[in-house]
Motif scaffolding. Structure first.
Motif, PDB file in Angstrom:
ATOM      1  N   LEU A 313       0.836  56.340 -68.325  1.00 31.50           N
ATOM      2  CA  LEU A 313       2.264  57.022 -68.898  1.00 31.50           C
ATOM      3  C   LEU A 313       3.195  58.645 -68.786  1.00 31.50           C
ATOM      4  O   LEU A 313       3.528  59.307 -68.246  1.00 31.50           O
ATOM      5  N   VAL A 314       1.185  59.253 -68.564  1.00 32.43           N
ATOM      6  CA  VAL A 314       1.262  59.989 -68.437  1.00 32.43           C
ATOM      7  C   VAL A 314       1.462  61.272 -66.260  1.00 32.43           C
ATOM      8  O   VAL A 314       3.453  62.274 -66.580  1.00 32.43           O
ATOM      9  N   GLY A 315       1.683  60.012 -65.985  1.00 32.35           N
ATOM     10  CA  GLY A 315       2.397  60.451 -64.675  1.00 32.35           C
ATOM     11  C   GLY A 315       3.349  60.439 -64.173  1.00 32.35           C
ATOM     12  O   GLY A 315       4.309  60.404 -64.217  1.00 32.35           O
ATOM     13  N   PHE A 316       3.589  59.213 -65.284  1.00 27.24           N
ATOM     14  CA  PHE A 316       5.529  58.541 -64.970  1.00 27.24           C
ATOM     15  C   PHE A 316       6.372  59.796 -65.727  1.00 27.24           C
ATOM     16  O   PHE A 316       7.566  59.982 -65.640  1.00 27.24           O
ATOM     17  N   VAL A 317       5.647  60.329 -66.921  1.00 31.61           N
ATOM     18  CA  VAL A 317       6.363  61.466 -67.741  1.00 31.61           C
ATOM     19  C   VAL A 317       6.466  62.965 -66.559  1.00 31.61           C
ATOM     20  O   VAL A 317       7.185  63.777 -66.183  1.00 31.61           O
ATOM     21  N   ALA A 318       5.415  62.835 -65.958  1.00 30.69           N
ATOM     22  CA  ALA A 318       4.807  64.703 -65.014  1.00 30.69           C
ATOM     23  C   ALA A 318       6.085  64.315 -63.756  1.00 30.69           C
ATOM     24  O   ALA A 318       6.729  65.645 -62.780  1.00 30.69           O
ATOM     25  N   ALA A 319       5.940  62.848 -63.182  1.00 29.22           N
ATOM     26  CA  ALA A 319       6.946  62.896 -62.364  1.00 29.22           C
ATOM     27  C   ALA A 319       8.327  64.006 -62.483  1.00 29.22           C
ATOM     28  O   ALA A 319       9.028  63.606 -61.353  1.00 29.22           O
ATOM     29  N   ASP A 320       9.392  63.563 -63.091  1.00 31.30           N
ATOM     30  CA  ASP A 320      10.128  64.650 -63.488  1.00 31.30           C
ATOM     31  C   ASP A 320       9.785  66.090 -63.901  1.00 31.30           C
ATOM     32  O   ASP A 320      10.549  65.887 -64.869  1.00 31.30           O
ATOM     33  N   TRP A 321       9.331  66.765 -63.201  1.00 28.07           N
ATOM     34  CA  TRP A 321       8.732  68.269 -63.946  1.00 28.07           C
ATOM     35  C   TRP A 321       9.664  68.288 -63.494  1.00 28.07           C
ATOM     36  O   TRP A 321       9.987  70.037 -63.872  1.00 28.07           O
ATOM     37  N   ALA A 322      10.872  68.848 -62.447  1.00 27.66           N
ATOM     38  CA  ALA A 322      11.125  69.136 -61.638  1.00 27.66           C
ATOM     39  C   ALA A 322      12.815  69.503 -62.685  1.00 27.66           C
ATOM     40  O   ALA A 322      12.842  70.321 -62.874  1.00 27.66           O
ATOM     41  N   SER A 323      12.601  68.629 -63.731  1.00 28.34           N
ATOM     42  CA  SER A 323      13.667  69.140 -64.506  1.00 28.34           C
ATOM     43  C   SER A 323      13.726  70.041 -66.177  1.00 28.34           C
ATOM     44  O   SER A 323      14.093  70.417 -66.762  1.00 28.34           O
ATOM     45  N   LEU A 324      12.546  70.748 -65.679  1.00 29.30           N
ATOM     46  CA  LEU A 324      11.643  71.721 -66.194  1.00 29.30           C
ATOM     47  C   LEU A 324      11.227  71.781 -68.131  1.00 29.30           C
ATOM     48  O   LEU A 324      11.383  72.141 -68.760  1.00 29.30           O
ATOM     49  N   ALA A 325      12.175  69.923 -68.151  1.00 31.26           N
ATOM     50  CA  ALA A 325      11.673  69.471 -69.262  1.00 31.26           C
ATOM     51  C   ALA A 325      10.053  69.991 -69.796  1.00 31.26           C
ATOM     52  O   ALA A 325       9.211  70.040 -69.551  1.00 31.26           O
ATOM     53  N   PRO A 326      10.530  70.870 -71.446  1.00 28.97           N
ATOM     54  CA  PRO A 326       9.226  70.780 -71.553  1.00 28.97           C
ATOM     55  C   PRO A 326       7.595  69.976 -70.928  1.00 28.97           C
ATOM     56  O   PRO A 326       6.529  69.771 -71.368  1.00 28.97           O
ATOM     57  N   GLU A 327       7.859  68.845 -71.680  1.00 29.09           N
ATOM     58  CA  GLU A 327       7.145  67.690 -72.219  1.00 29.09           C
ATOM     59  C   GLU A 327       6.335  67.408 -70.560  1.00 29.09           C
ATOM     60  O   GLU A 327       5.212  66.765 -70.404  1.00 29.09           O
ATOM     61  N   ALA A 328       7.609  67.118 -69.330  1.00 27.70           N
ATOM     62  CA  ALA A 328       7.134  66.801 -68.470  1.00 27.70           C
ATOM     63  C   ALA A 328       6.532  67.755 -67.663  1.00 27.70           C
ATOM     64  O   ALA A 328       5.622  67.354 -66.822  1.00 27.70           O
ATOM     65  N   VAL A 329       6.662  69.022 -67.564  1.00 27.90           N
ATOM     66  CA  VAL A 329       5.732  70.405 -67.347  1.00 27.90           C
ATOM     67  C   VAL A 329       4.694  70.519 -67.725  1.00 27.90           C
ATOM     68  O   VAL A 329       3.389  70.562 -66.753  1.00 27.90           O
ATOM     69  N   LEU A 330       3.975  69.835 -68.722  1.00 31.44           N
ATOM     70  CA  LEU A 330       3.327  70.396 -69.812  1.00 31.44           C
ATOM     71  C   LEU A 330       2.718  68.931 -68.937  1.00 31.44           C
ATOM     72  O   LEU A 330       1.218  68.918 -68.245  1.00 31.44           O
ATOM     73  N   CYS A 331       2.846  67.512 -69.270  1.00 33.14           N
ATOM     74  CA  CYS A 331       2.439  66.560 -68.412  1.00 33.14           C
ATOM     75  C   CYS A 331       1.614  66.784 -66.703  1.00 33.14           C
ATOM     76  O   CYS A 331       0.551  66.611 -66.640  1.00 33.14           O
ATOM     77  N   LEU A 332       2.351  67.667 -66.250  1.00 28.79           N
ATOM     78  CA  LEU A 332       2.228  67.494 -64.774  1.00 28.79           C
ATOM     79  C   LEU A 332       1.174  68.826 -65.180  1.00 28.79           C
ATOM     80  O   LEU A 332      -0.032  68.552 -64.013  1.00 28.79           O
ATOM     81  N   ARG A 333       0.886  69.905 -65.586  1.00 28.30           N
ATOM     82  CA  ARG A 333      -0.106  70.907 -65.552  1.00 28.30           C
ATOM     83  C   ARG A 333      -1.237  70.219 -65.933  1.00 28.30           C
ATOM     84  O   ARG A 333      -2.218  69.880 -65.913  1.00 28.30           O
ATOM     85  N   CYS A 334      -1.510  68.918 -67.107  1.00 27.07           N
ATOM     86  CA  CYS A 334      -2.662  68.461 -67.653  1.00 27.07           C
ATOM     87  C   CYS A 334      -3.138  67.473 -66.495  1.00 27.07           C
ATOM     88  O   CYS A 334      -4.559  67.014 -66.397  1.00 27.07           O
ATOM     89  N   GLU A 335      -2.247  66.746 -66.277  1.00 28.37           N
ATOM     90  CA  GLU A 335      -2.278  65.922 -65.303  1.00 28.37           C
ATOM     91  C   GLU A 335      -3.251  66.209 -64.043  1.00 28.37           C
ATOM     92  O   GLU A 335      -4.547  66.334 -63.322  1.00 28.37           O
ATOM     93  N   VAL A 336      -2.961  67.420 -63.229  1.00 25.00           N
ATOM     94  CA  VAL A 336      -2.944  68.169 -62.213  1.00 25.00           C
ATOM     95  C   VAL A 336      -4.506  68.859 -62.440  1.00 25.00           C
ATOM     96  O   VAL A 336      -5.278  68.375 -62.228  1.00 25.00           O
ATOM     97  N   GLU A 337      -4.868  69.016 -63.558  1.00 23.99           N
ATOM     98  CA  GLU A 337      -5.905  70.274 -64.357  1.00 23.99           C
ATOM     99  C   GLU A 337      -6.918  68.419 -63.979  1.00 23.99           C
ATOM    100  O   GLU A 337      -8.372  68.948 -63.345  1.00 23.99           O
ATOM    101  N   ALA A 338      -6.900  67.512 -64.651  1.00 19.43           N
ATOM    102  CA  ALA A 338      -7.687  67.030 -64.776  1.00 19.43           C
ATOM    103  C   ALA A 338      -7.997  66.143 -63.379  1.00 19.43           C
ATOM    104  O   ALA A 338      -9.528  65.516 -63.398  1.00 19.43           O
ATOM    105  N   LEU A 339      -7.295  65.826 -62.236  1.00 21.75           N
ATOM    106  CA  LEU A 339      -7.571  65.351 -61.155  1.00 21.75           C
ATOM    107  C   LEU A 339      -8.196  66.164 -60.726  1.00 21.75           C
ATOM    108  O   LEU A 339      -8.896  66.293 -59.374  1.00 21.75           O
ATOM    109  N   VAL A 340      -8.070  67.829 -60.709  1.00 26.50           N
ATOM    110  CA  VAL A 340      -8.897  68.629 -59.886  1.00 26.50           C
ATOM    111  C   VAL A 340     -10.591  68.439 -60.165  1.00 26.50           C
ATOM    112  O   VAL A 340     -10.870  69.098 -59.531  1.00 26.50           O
TER     113      VAL A 340
END
Length: 659
Positions: A313-340
């Motif tokens: 679910l987090v990855g699905f929301v993070a995929a919409d990061w280009a829309s600059l929605a706060p929820e999507a951008v936060l999910c992208l950063r948290c997902e990338v940090e966890a995967l790194v």
């Protein structure tokens, strides 16, 4: 002659009931058959005589304080028999409950703690197990309320716990002066026994005061109470009943609890709220207002990422990061940090997952420019826009995690970051993030990063003539003095009202008064349109110079604070002569404080400079304004930690060694 045969006398009732109780205390499996036998005796016997014989058997368990299995089975059997009856026997059973409970309540003030415990236990279990349609006399309800409220202040914790459970069906949470609800809240907050506090948490009915009490128990000193309060909140309290600040405070504290079991209960609470939101993660994150409560939202996303069922679910929301929605951008950063973090020393699959989640540099630069434009447009309003700045901050925090193998994308990102660093409209709070992102974009080449920052300082201090010419005359230059003054007054009034509106909107959203918030937002939009129609304000030359000096000082401070960066003394002397020392004579305390901080950082690496500048710091500490004094105090403390007092003080002021 046929002689009438004499009928045998009926068997005594008491021994038969005792035999049934004897079978019931041996095993729970016999309770159903024992209840049927006892029900058959009840139908044949007189109601009063049966109640007296039954009470005599129940009284045998009252002196037993220990929770022995036989005694607990007898209590369970009594509760089952009194509360489970057919439709034909409902009236008789309600009357029997009164005949048993009223004598029991008469023993609630006994000196023996075992009797008080068993009376409270039996009455509480019976009252809570009664069917909803049961009709009990008012005398019984009054007696239960009076006697159990008295037992709520018993000196034995287990008696208090059983007594408050007996009051569950008598409380009226809608009444502000309800004595039972007030007593339950008091015990939940102030009782010394964790068992009693947990019982009160389970018993109290949801209401605004009760919810506030439950939230306070999530920060109880006892781990079991905190865990139990989270479980009750998950089962009884809807997310929409809490304000945004209450949700963020609850999840933020519980997910960071020192106890693993409490953190697990908090994760279960998040999952429960997510299920009630139809597994729509954006709905849950919007309910937390990620722009205002970033820490709590970040902990929620991190908890969901650790669960394989919800990580998608987090990855699905993070995929919409280009829309600059706060929820999507936060999910992208948290997902990338966890995967790194997982890819460092992980398997090839972890590295592939990290590479797949990392955004490409060209679209990332495009989104960064869009976020800057949105933040710049919002900054023209008084108070700014937390949502716009939030998305920009999240993208900047993500920059060090990006893959800079694409040289074209890296150069594009580097140019964009340099342009932002020398843009005076960018807030000072973004400069550390921009500097960290620029250093990462330099690919670990500290020399290149140092050179770029020094060039930026030079360009900000002495801008090119072409840049000034590109700006051209503003619309304010074409107006007369009176018109400019009138426009500035209108701008100031509109901006002041916008500040008030932003505060009121935030307050209404936290209270979930969305209608009032929408009306205030319409008024704010009208004021924003009015501000846009006004001619652009003209910045005074001295204000422009002050902004440029402040930006040069802040960039110099960031450069000197960069860890692992060795700067040559001649380069720092050049900055000190050109920027630091002239700023000490500025009329603005903010500029003097920045200059002192920069000089203090410069003196840390050079003992001779530290001894030379020490009198300057002491003089500023003694005579200047408060912001400058704080900067001088920090510089003095840092120098004393790095250099010895003998190296800083002049020979005449140095303390003499002891004889």
């Amino acid at each position: 002659q046929i002689h009438r045969r004499a009928m045998p006398p009926p068997a005594p009732l008491q021994p038969q009931i005792e035999a049934i109780f004897n079978d019931a205390q041996q095993s729970l499996a016999k309770h159903r058959r024992c209840a049927e036998r006892l029900r058959a005796l009840q139908r044949k016997a007189d109601a009063r005589a049966f109640a007296e014989a039954l009470f005599a058997c129940i009284a045998c368990v009252l002196p037993i304080f220990k929770r022995e299995p036989a005694a607990e089975r007898v209590v369970e059997f009594v509760v089952r028999f009194l509360t489970e009856a057919g439709e034909d026997d409902a009236g008789e059973q309600d009357e029997l409950i009164g005949r048993i409970c009223l004598p029991l309540l008469g023993l609630s003030d006994a000196r023996d703690k075992a009797v008080r415990f068993r009376v409270s236990q039996l009455v509480g279990r019976i009252m809570n197990a009664m069917p909803e349609e049961a009709e009990v006399s008012d005398d019984l309800f009054v007696a239960v309320e009076e006697r159990m409220l008295r037992r709520c202040r018993d000196k034995v914790p287990v008696v208090r716990a059983c007594a408050l459970r007996a009051l569950f069906r008598l409380q009226d949470p809608s009444g502000p002066s309800d004595a039972i609800s007030s007593e339950l809240l008091r015990m939940m907050e102030h009782d010394s026994s964790p068992e009693v506090r947990m019982a009160a948490i389970s018993t109290v009915a949801p209401s605004k005061p009760a919810i506030r009490g439950l939230l306070s128990r999530t920060r109880d000193v006892t781990e079991a109470v905190r865990k139990h309060a989270l479980g009750v909140l998950r089962e009884k309290v809807e997310m929409r009943w809490l304000t945004i600040s209450q949700r963020a405070k609850l999840l933020g504290d519980a997910l960071a609890d020192r106890s693993p079991s409490v953190r697990t209960a908090a994760v279960e609470l998040v999952r429960g709220w997510l299920r009630k939101a139809d597994r729509q993660l954006p709905v849950l994150l919007k309910a937390l207002d990620v722009a205002s409560y970033e820490t709590a939202a970040e902990r929620v996303v991190a908890a969901l990422l650790r669960d394989k069922e919800t990580a998608g679910l987090v990855g699905f929301v993070a995929a919409d990061w280009a829309s600059l929605a706060p929820e999507a951008v936060l999910c992208l950063r948290c997902e990338v940090e966890a995967l790194v973090a997982a890819a460092d020393g992980g398997t090839a699959a972890d590295e592939e997952a990290r590479d797949a989640a990392l955004p490409e540099l060209p679209p990332f630069c495009k989104a960064l420019q869009a976020a800057v434009g949105t933040a710049s447009a919002a900054s023209e309003e008084a108070g700014g826009s937390g949502v716009a700045n939030y998305s920009l901050v999240q993208l900047l925090r993500l920059c060090p995690r990006l893959d800079f193998a694409d040289e074209y994308g890296r150069a594009e990102l580097e140019a964009a970051l340099c342009a932002l660093l020398k843009t005076l409209s960018i807030g000072d709070e973004l400069l550390p993030l921009l500097a960290a992102a620029l250093r990462a974009a330099c690919g670990g080449e500290d020399g290149r990063f140092q050179r770029l920052v020094q060039e930026l300082i030079s360009e900000v201090d002495d801008p090119l003539e072409e840049e000034a010419a590109e700006a051209g005359p503003s619309s304010a230059d074409a107006l007369g003095a009176d018109e400019r003054l009138q426009a500035e007054q209108q701008r100031m009034l509109a901006q002041a009202r916008l500040v008030e509106l932003h505060a009121e909107v935030k307050s209404r959203v936290e209270e979930e008064d969305f209608d009032a918030a929408a009306a205030l937002q319409k008024e704010a939009a009208a004021l924003t349109a009015q501000l846009a129609a006004l001619p652009a304000s003209r910045r005074a030359p001295e204000d422009e110079d002050a902004l440029r000096t402040a930006r040069c000082l802040r960039l110099s401070e960031l450069l000197m604070r960069t860890p692992g960066l060795a700067l040559g003394s001649h380069e720092m002397d050049l900055h000190a002569d050109a920027t630091f020392l002239p700023a000490l004579a500025a009329p603005r305390p903010k500029l003097r404080a920045l200059a002192l901080r920069c000089l203090g950082l410069r003196a840390l690496s050079d003992g001779a400079q530290a001894a030379k500048l020490w009198p300057l710091f002491v003089k500023a500490l003694a005579h200047d304004q408060l912001p400058v004094q704080l900067a001088a105090l920090g510089a003095c403390a840092d120098l004393l930690l790095v250099h010895s007092p003998a190296a800083l003080l002049p020979p005449s002021a140095a303390p003499e060694p002891p004889p």
